[in-house]
Enzyme design. Structure first.
Site: not given
Length: 248
Positions: A37, A50, A142, A146
């Protein structure tokens, strides 16, 4: 509960919410888990951004070094910077897509390589979103990211199957996590969500962890390249108008 004894997993976004719930489930089932994280305050196992290939590659290498291999990857890390297409920041748009889509790509790329190296196959589970199917006012980055995760999941499943690696996606609806805490203020948007979600409430993180862990386990051995919507029946109704919150 499926027995994951002897399995090694990497979970990104593991410090809270769905990632933390997945980690708890895996630990309870006997797996060895490398937690990754960006939140150094909440997590001291492997701090990883990431969106940076080096960080993701290093996290996978750490799992291999610590536990002797890698079998499972859960790409959970994600967040959104909201803003409309006309007036939102271009840097915010790019940053969101880079995190939710680019971060998943890197998790599949380096996690998949590490799993391939073991020669014993494995599974990757990507956390997409109901917003892959349903637009979100002020959340074009977003939703588009996604949606990309959902198709990336299918493409990765096609390419990784020859290495014995299954790739699937979970699409959560509204989940009660630190990232969504702002929705739960008792106001009209929260009430509108509750009215539209057939379950009448948001999910708790563990209600997403169960389906995610299922997709990684032997009971899903014939499931590959698919998307599992876990939204309390929300997708079959419609989306609340959140423009007041986005433009406040």
């Amino acid at each position: 509960m499926t027995d994951f004894t002897g399995k090694v997993a990497l979970v990104t976004g593991a410090a809270s919410g769905i990632g933390a719930a997945i980690t708890a489930r895996l630990h309870a089932a006997g797996a060895s888990v490398l937690l990754a994280d960006v939140d150094a305050e909440r997590l001291r196992t492997a701090v990883a951004d990431v969106t940076r290939a080096g960080d993701v590659e290093a996290a996978c290498a750490a799992a291999v070094e610590e536990f002797g291999g890698l079998d499972l990857v859960f790409n959970v890390a994600g967040a959104a910077r909201l803003g409309t297409v006309l007036d939102g920041g271009e840097d915010d748009w790019r940053a969101t897509v880079d995190l939710v889509l680019g971060g998943t790509y890197l998790g599949i790329r380096y996690g998949g390589r590490a799993i391939r190296a073991t020669g014993r196959g494995g599974a990757i589970v990507n956390v997409s979103s109901l917003n892959a199917h349903v637009p979100l006012y002020g959340g074009s980055s977003y939703a588009a990211g996604k949606a990309g995760v959902e198709m990336l999941t299918k493409n990765a499943a096609l390419e990784l199957a020859r290495h014995g690696i299954r790739v699937n996606a979970v699409l959560p609806g509204l989940v009660r996590t630190p990232l969504t805490a702002g929705w739960f203020d008792g106001g009209p948007i929260e009430r509108d969500f509750a009215a539209r979600i057939l379950a009448g409430r948001p999910a708790e993180p563990d209600e997403l962890a169960g389906p995610a862990v299922f997709l990684a386990g032997p009971d899903a051995s014939y499931v590959n390249g698919t998307s599992l919507v876990v939204d309390g029946g929300w997708e079959i109704t419609n989306y609340p108008d959140i423009s007041a919150a986005v433009e406040a």
